[in-house]
Design an enzyme around this catalytic site. Structure first.
Site, PDB file in Angstrom:
ATOM      1  N   HIS A   1       0.899  -1.274   0.005  1.00 33.99           N
ATOM      2  CA  HIS A   1       0.017   0.004   0.008  1.00 33.99           C
ATOM      3  C   HIS A   1       0.867   1.170   0.236  1.00 33.99           C
ATOM      4  O   HIS A   1       0.496   2.227  -0.678  1.00 33.99           O
ATOM      5  CB  HIS A   1      -0.988   0.068   1.144  1.00 33.99           C
ATOM      6  CG  HIS A   1      -1.822  -0.957   1.296  1.00 33.99           C
ATOM      7  ND1 HIS A   1      -2.597  -1.361   2.258  1.00 33.99           N
ATOM      8  CD2 HIS A   1      -2.191  -2.087   0.109  1.00 33.99           C
ATOM      9  CE1 HIS A   1      -3.383  -2.387   2.006  1.00 33.99           C
ATOM     10  NE2 HIS A   1      -3.194  -2.924   0.807  1.00 33.99           N
TER      11      HIS A   1
ATOM     12  N   HIS B   1      -8.937  -2.078  -5.117  1.00 39.72           N
ATOM     13  CA  HIS B   1      -8.124  -2.348  -4.476  1.00 39.72           C
ATOM     14  C   HIS B   1      -7.002  -3.408  -4.857  1.00 39.72           C
ATOM     15  O   HIS B   1      -5.790  -3.217  -4.774  1.00 39.72           O
ATOM     16  CB  HIS B   1      -8.574  -2.983  -3.229  1.00 39.72           C
ATOM     17  CG  HIS B   1      -7.587  -3.083  -2.178  1.00 39.72           C
ATOM     18  ND1 HIS B   1      -6.767  -2.044  -1.375  1.00 39.72           N
ATOM     19  CD2 HIS B   1      -6.960  -4.409  -1.579  1.00 39.72           C
ATOM     20  CE1 HIS B   1      -6.038  -2.634  -0.598  1.00 39.72           C
ATOM     21  NE2 HIS B   1      -5.806  -3.803  -0.933  1.00 39.72           N
TER      22      HIS B   1
ATOM     23  N   ASP C   1      -3.156  -2.945  -5.322  1.00 40.63           N
ATOM     24  CA  ASP C   1      -1.915  -3.754  -4.924  1.00 40.63           C
ATOM     25  C   ASP C   1      -1.269  -4.170  -5.980  1.00 40.63           C
ATOM     26  O   ASP C   1       0.061  -4.483  -5.629  1.00 40.63           O
ATOM     27  CB  ASP C   1      -2.853  -5.174  -4.518  1.00 40.63           C
ATOM     28  CG  ASP C   1      -3.129  -5.364  -3.038  1.00 40.63           C
ATOM     29  OD1 ASP C   1      -2.945  -4.394  -2.137  1.00 40.63           O
ATOM     30  OD2 ASP C   1      -4.096  -6.181  -2.725  1.00 40.63           O
TER      31      ASP C   1
ATOM     32  N   HIS D   1      -0.398 -11.409  -5.120  1.00 40.31           N
ATOM     33  CA  HIS D   1       0.863 -10.825  -4.833  1.00 40.31           C
ATOM     34  C   HIS D   1       2.181 -11.952  -5.372  1.00 40.31           C
ATOM     35  O   HIS D   1       3.103 -11.562  -6.170  1.00 40.31           O
ATOM     36  CB  HIS D   1       1.108 -10.628  -3.263  1.00 40.31           C
ATOM     37  CG  HIS D   1       0.213  -9.747  -2.943  1.00 40.31           C
ATOM     38  ND1 HIS D   1       0.219  -8.455  -3.025  1.00 40.31           N
ATOM     39  CD2 HIS D   1      -0.635  -9.582  -1.878  1.00 40.31           C
ATOM     40  CE1 HIS D   1      -0.453  -7.612  -2.450  1.00 40.31           C
ATOM     41  NE2 HIS D   1      -1.352  -8.178  -1.634  1.00 40.31           N
TER      42      HIS D   1
END
Length: 308
Positions: free
Chosen positions: A78, A235, A239, A262
């Site tokens: 973030h 969001h 990311d 991720h």
């Protein structure tokens, strides 16, 4: 010319919160850094500096963690997204523990920190990673692909098989404060059914309705609801921007992602860096270079005129 030079924060600014997964109190400070220093995380309690680059990624379970010499900093995505979205090239991110504070679960508090600090233009040109050939990672129905494009854009499709998050998509082209307007305020989220499972694994100890969207079988549990109708996909874009910031420089290319996370994002970064034919690094060394690069990346001269 200022918008083509590297930028750092003009003064030290701090915030305090708790780590999402550790639940520990954490204080974070953004501090100025010199040209070509890049973004560096500093574990102040251990005296260890960790460059914010893909080679230092040590964990991608539910967040992105960096490590060096036994020291770790978790949940960096973030603040990395905020620094990238605000055009910051060099910065010391000082933290007094093992995790970045989650704050409200979005990148907006970090963009506010940059605004509070102000921006200082540095005496060196920006470097850009220009994507010349498509590179992709696939895993079943999941995809992360980086392809040549003008500027930097991210397109994400999220599908969690949930009535509220089925085939939800969002796309943004960075530049002209698009990150602040369209991405920064999107919060992290989780499913109520997964909370006990995560806590049994030692995760989500600091999670609450104050710093995450929580979804049960049919509804949003947060009394204020969503900030955007497609906040989940936004969001995931946030990311992805934070993960790709671990190239160590702004990207000139388009990320197309479907259900990636991720781990897949970092695998893509690593694959691009390992393929010299797929990318090149371009540095703006003076005003004479700017017109040629501007033709390729018109969206990257962000925040023009706003720096000190």
């Amino acid at each position: 010319m200022a918008s083509w030079n590297q930028r750092t924060v003009a003064k030290r600014v701090s915030c305090t919160g708790v780590g999402l997964h550790s639940g520990r109190p954490a204080t974070l400070t953004l501090a100025p850094a010199p040209a070509d220093a890049g973004i560096t995380f500093v574990r102040m309690d251990l005296g260890v500096e960790i460059p914010a680059r893909n080679e230092h990624v040590v964990d991608t379970m539910l967040s992105t963690s960096l490590g060096r010499g036994g020291a770790r900093v978790a949940t960096v995505e973030h603040v990395m997204a905020a620094l990238h979205g605000m055009g910051i090239d060099a910065c010391r991110v000082e933290v007094d523990g093992p995790e970045i504070p989650i704050l409200d679960g979005s990148a907006a508090p970090f963009t506010c920190l940059v605004q509070e600090a102000g921006v200082k233009v540095l005496p060196a040109g920006k470097r850009y990673l220009v994507v010349d050939q498509p590179v992709e990672i696939r895993d079943g129905d999941k995809l992360a692909r980086l392809e040549p494009a003008d500027g930097f854009s991210v397109s994400f499709t999220a599908d969690f098989g949930h009535p509220l998050i089925t085939d939800q998509s969002f796309q943004v082209k960075l530049g002209e404060r698009a990150f602040e307007r369209e991405v920064a305020r999107a919060r992290t989220f989780c499913f109520r059914r997964d909370i006990e499972k995560m806590q049994a694994m030692g995760l989500a100890k600091g999670g609450s309705l104050e710093n995450a969207i929580v979804v049960d079988e049919f509804s949003i549990l947060n009394p204020e609801g969503l900030r955007f109708p497609d906040e989940f996909a936004r969001h995931k874009v946030l990311d992805a921007i934070g993960d790709l910031a671990l190239f160590g420089m702004p990207v000139v290319g388009a990320l197309v992602a479907v259900k990636s996370g991720h781990a897949m994002n970092q695998a893509l970064v690593k694959k691009v860096l390992a393929d010299p034919a797929a990318h090149r690094v371009v540095r703006v060394t003076g005003e004479a270079d700017a017109p040629a690069l501007r033709a390729k990346v018109p969206a990257l001269a962000i925040h023009e005129g706003s720096a000190a």
